[in-house]
Write an enzyme that holds these catalytic residues in place. Structure first.
Site, short mmCIF file in Angstrom:
data_model
loop_
_atom_site.label_atom_id
_atom_site.label_comp_id
_atom_site.label_asym_id
_atom_site.label_seq_id
_atom_site.Cartn_x
_atom_site.Cartn_y
_atom_site.Cartn_z
N LYS A 23 26.72 26.95 3.12
CA LYS A 23 27.08 25.54 3.08
C LYS A 23 28.54 25.41 3.49
O LYS A 23 29.42 26.04 2.90
CB LYS A 23 26.86 24.99 1.66
CG LYS A 23 27.12 23.49 1.51
CD LYS A 23 28.52 23.14 1.07
CE LYS A 23 28.85 23.65 -0.30
NZ LYS A 23 30.22 23.23 -0.72
N GLY A 33 7.98 -3.35 12.85
CA GLY A 33 8.79 -2.29 12.26
C GLY A 33 8.00 -1.11 11.76
O GLY A 33 8.54 -0.02 11.58
N ASN A 82 -6.34 -5.28 20.38
CA ASN A 82 -5.03 -5.92 20.37
C ASN A 82 -4.09 -5.16 19.43
O ASN A 82 -4.34 -5.06 18.24
CB ASN A 82 -5.18 -7.37 19.92
CG ASN A 82 -3.85 -8.08 19.78
OD1 ASN A 82 -2.85 -7.69 20.39
ND2 ASN A 82 -3.83 -9.14 18.98
N ARG A 124 22.65 24.99 4.97
CA ARG A 124 22.91 23.60 4.61
C ARG A 124 23.96 23.01 5.55
O ARG A 124 24.58 23.72 6.34
CB ARG A 124 23.35 23.54 3.15
CG ARG A 124 22.23 23.93 2.18
CD ARG A 124 22.76 24.21 0.78
NE ARG A 124 23.49 23.08 0.22
CZ ARG A 124 24.23 23.15 -0.88
NH1 ARG A 124 24.31 24.30 -1.56
NH2 ARG A 124 24.85 22.08 -1.33
N ASN A 159 0.68 1.80 7.17
CA ASN A 159 0.53 0.91 6.02
C ASN A 159 0.40 1.67 4.71
O ASN A 159 0.35 1.05 3.64
CB ASN A 159 -0.69 0.01 6.20
CG ASN A 159 -0.52 -0.97 7.33
OD1 ASN A 159 0.35 -1.83 7.27
ND2 ASN A 159 -1.31 -0.84 8.38
N ARG A 161 0.81 -1.21 0.00
CA ARG A 161 0.00 0.00 0.00
C ARG A 161 0.85 1.27 0.00
O ARG A 161 0.35 2.35 -0.31
CB ARG A 161 -0.94 0.00 1.21
CG ARG A 161 -2.08 -1.00 1.08
CD ARG A 161 -2.85 -1.15 2.38
NE ARG A 161 -3.39 0.13 2.85
CZ ARG A 161 -3.90 0.31 4.06
NH1 ARG A 161 -3.92 -0.70 4.92
NH2 ARG A 161 -4.38 1.48 4.41
#
Length: 365
Positions: A340, A109, A178, A322, A233, A22
């Site tokens: 930077k 995970g 659950n 940066r 998901n 998904r």
């Protein structure tokens, strides 16, 4: 390293073998970032803080990406070559846990925000009182929808766990759900997994089935904040969880003495470090690796990553810092200034329309 608050050694099994279809992404689902850090890394950092003796990540499709992502960590990889259910997935960690004697936490995970305090509560309950066979983490969502239900007594002893599709109307009226997260003793885990069957519509071996095997009772504890067990998901669910994380981080920043003019427009990274009396104007984005010292002001529409902003420094509006940008005390960069790998000395100023790269600007310049 072990956690002194836990009575026994701890191992953690993280299930990350799902297809993640998904998400519609070539990037493995658990590696999608939340607050600038992969979801799996959030979990691994929490687990490391508990002093897990062994950590096993169970992978399937796209597992090579996960294997590469955990290099350098003390993490074992176990492969689930066939998708035969969550019980089967945990069984794949058996070799990695050979010889381990202690408690085992089973996490997911794609459920990245479970706190160390909640994990500790699960282990403590596993070793408390009647020492239940397993401890299940339950939650009460605003909408219980199609979650599996937990029927439990006042002391948390589980009488029944049932999937929504198999539940009666009375069971569906119960709002204790659950989360799928569990804690068991290593001496019981694989013995129990060998006893569960796959006599269900999907023909899969489900981890929660160990709870309802004959014999010793299991227990449920409730998570204090249901957001901790929110799973991801889809891209929409990831964005929603990001919103939850950001809202909490903003609240924490303000509680610690940071002024946010329009909190909902400021976006933090997982490691943004802010001193007190920092002021942040609307529409500011922080990437990883930013430290802001006391009294600094970040003006509107600034984009900052990998930067060290000193005391009473001013950034923006419309500035971009940066990685490697350093502003010392009282330094200022203004409209449409980009830095930077550059340092602005104490009190130095670049007021507008400037690029500073690989440079060292002296104090007061």
């Amino acid at each position: 390293m072990t956690n002194p608050s836990l009575r026994r050694p701890l191992a953690v099994v993280i299930l990350a073998a799902g297809q993640g279809t998904r998400m519609k992404s070539t990037l493995h689902k658990v590696l999608h970032p939340l607050a600038g850090k992969p979801m799996l890394a959030h979990l691994l950092d929490t687990v490391a803080g508990l002093g897990s003796e062994r950590t096993v990540v169970v992978v399937g499709a796209g597992g090579e990406q996960v294997e590469a992502a955990v290099q350098g960590r003390d993490v074992a990889i176990a492969w689930q070559r066939e998708q035969l259910g969550t019980g089967h997935a945990v069984l794949q960690a058996k070799d990695a846990l050979a010889g381990f004697a202690g408690d085992v936490l089973i996490l997911y995970g794609d459920v990245p925000l479970v706190s160390g305090a909640t994990m500790t509560r699960m282990i403590e309950r596993l070793n408390f009182g009647i020492e239940p066979r397993a401890v299940v983490l339950g939650f009460r969502p605003d909408d219980a929808a199609a979650y599996g239900r937990i029927i439990a007594g006042p002391d948390g002893t589980i009488a029944k766990m049932v999937e929504y599709k198999d539940a009666s109307e009375a069971e569906r009226a119960v709002d204790l759900c659950n989360s799928g997260l569990m804690a068991l003793r290593s001496t019981d885990l694989f013995v129990l997994l060998d006893k569960i069957g796959n006599n269900n519509a999907a023909g899969e071996y489900y981890l929660p089935d160990v709870v309802m095997l004959p014999g010793q009772a299991s227990a449920v504890i409730e998570v204090e904040d249901p957001a901790e067990v929110t799973g991801v998901n889809s891209r929409a669910e990831l964005a929603a969880l990001e919103g939850v994380w950001q809202s909490r981080r903003r609240a924490a920043a303000m509680a610690d003495g940071v002024t946010l003019i329009a909190p909902e427009t400021v976006w933090f990274s997982h490691d943004t470090a802010l001193a007190r009396d920092v002021t942040i104007e609307p529409n500011v984005w922080f990437g990883p690796g930013v430290k802001v010292s006391e009294g600094a002001v970040i003006h509107a529409f600034s984009h900052i990553e990998g930067a060290d902003i000193g005391p009473a420094a001013h950034v923006g509006p419309y500035a971009r810092l940066r990685p490697g940008a350093v502003l010392e005390e009282g330094a200022k960069v203004g409209n449409f200034v980009e830095m930077k790998k550059a340092r602005m000395g104490k009190g130095a100023k670049a007021s507008h329309l400037t690029y500073l790269g690989d440079a060292d600007v002296g104090a007061g310049a």
